[in-house]
Scaffold this active site. Structure first.
Site, short mmCIF file in Angstrom:
data_model
loop_
_atom_site.label_atom_id
_atom_site.label_comp_id
_atom_site.label_asym_id
_atom_site.label_seq_id
_atom_site.Cartn_x
_atom_site.Cartn_y
_atom_site.Cartn_z
N LYS A 72 0.80 -1.23 0.00
CA LYS A 72 0.00 0.00 0.00
C LYS A 72 0.83 1.28 0.00
CE LYS A 72 -4.12 -2.02 2.04
NZ LYS A 72 -5.18 -1.90 3.06
N ASP A 108 -10.24 2.38 1.98
CA ASP A 108 -10.27 1.81 3.33
C ASP A 108 -10.76 2.84 4.35
OD1 ASP A 108 -9.27 -0.74 2.69
OD2 ASP A 108 -7.21 -0.02 2.76
N GLY A 129 -0.37 -2.30 14.87
CA GLY A 129 -0.01 -2.18 13.46
C GLY A 129 0.44 -0.78 13.12
N SER A 130 1.21 -0.65 12.04
CA SER A 130 1.70 0.67 11.62
C SER A 130 1.86 0.77 10.11
CB SER A 130 3.04 0.98 12.29
OG SER A 130 4.03 0.03 11.92
N GLY A 131 1.32 -0.20 9.36
CA GLY A 131 1.47 -0.19 7.92
C GLY A 131 0.41 0.65 7.23
N GLY A 132 0.21 0.38 5.93
CA GLY A 132 -0.71 1.19 5.14
C GLY A 132 -2.14 1.15 5.64
N MET A 133 -2.65 -0.02 6.00
CA MET A 133 -4.02 -0.11 6.50
C MET A 133 -4.13 0.56 7.87
SD MET A 133 -7.05 -1.06 5.81
CE MET A 133 -8.62 -1.40 6.61
#
Length: 273
Positions: A72, A108, A129-133
């Site tokens: 992402k 999203d 979490g820390s990613g794109g989502m």
């Protein structure tokens, strides 16, 4: 029901790219094409060559592409531009191809905003979490009025940056960071190596009120089962997937299905497994 044209040279292709492709999006989109009689087909793919895959989208006139973990953020430099929905959070989950010009969007964010609309924004939360989502979910929480939250992420650079950007706390490990609202935005619980893992300890689940798991496959993760058994309200990855996929569908086709058609397609996708 309108008759869907046979696949031929005029058929438009849409696709998805993910490290671990599932079937929900493929079946959701294809069911709507069938219900609406649209000359489209949708196929899920995985790749180890993201740059090559994006070149293929452009070269083969693929109309649209859903982007999932872990692409992402990495996909952004490969595009011609990004829409405000993606630029605001530096994350793309949708590519639209307009005659060779690739634009990144993020559906999203809007899906999460709708699903948390009835939760009191004074509710403290813990998000893993820390990613794109995670960026989409944290932005949705912040812009919905949530102010008391902790971002748990092993990647200190990403976790701290995400927390600082939206005014929340960060810590590397869960520790004792329980809260009424628990949100998993990691691959923990996804079909594959982490399928049997719990994103939050059972004691933390028991002390919560609402549990959100963005994992789409399997539709019922171990975290969701544990939360249901403990009598907690849950918001599932399938719910998020349905709303964001609907927005993608409209971007790709320019057609807005009825609520009944969306419900039919979502039920079809879930039942198909």
């Amino acid at each position: 029901m309108p008759t869907k044209p046979l696949i031929g040279r005029e058929t438009r292709l849409c696709m998805s790219l993910s490290a671990r492709p599932g079937n929900f999006g493929t079946r959701f989109h294809n069911r709507l094409y069938e219900l609406l009689g649209l000359d489209f087909v949708y196929k899920a793919f995985s790749t180890r060559d993201l740059e090559g895959a994006v070149r293929g989208i452009r070269a083969l006139a693929i109309r649209g592409c859903a982007i999932s973990m872990p692409f992402k953020e990495a996909v952004i430099p490969l595009l011609d531009g990004i829409a405000p929905s993606a630029a605001a959070i530096d994350s793309v989950n949708t590519i639209v191809n307009d005659e060779g010009t690739l634009t990144g969007h993020n559906t999203d964010y809007a899906a999460v905003v709708r699903l948390i609309a009835d939760i009191d924004p004074a509710t403290p939360f813990v998000l893993r979490g820390s990613g794109g989502m995670a960026k989409a979910v944290v932005a949705a929480l912040c812009n919905s009025g949530f102010r008391d939250g902790t971002i748990v992420a092993r990647n200190a650079e990403q976790g701290q940056a995400l927390a600082t950007r939206y005014g929340f706390r960060w810590q590397a490990d869960l520790g004792a960071a329980g809260a009424p609202l628990l949100i998993n935005v990691t691959p923990i619980g996804m079909a594959g190596g982490d399928a049997d893992a719990l994103a939050f300890p059972e004691a933390m689940i028991a002390a919560s009120q609402i549990v959100i798991d963005v994992v789409q496959y399997p539709p019922e993760t171990r975290l969701l089962r544990a939360a249901q058994m403990a009598g907690k309200r849950i918001i599932t990855g399938t719910e998020i997937a349905t709303l964001q996929a609907l927005d993608q569908f409209v971007l790709y086709t320019g057609v807005t299905p009825s609520d009944a058609q969306v419900a039919d397609a979502a039920a079809f996708a879930r039942a198909a497994g």
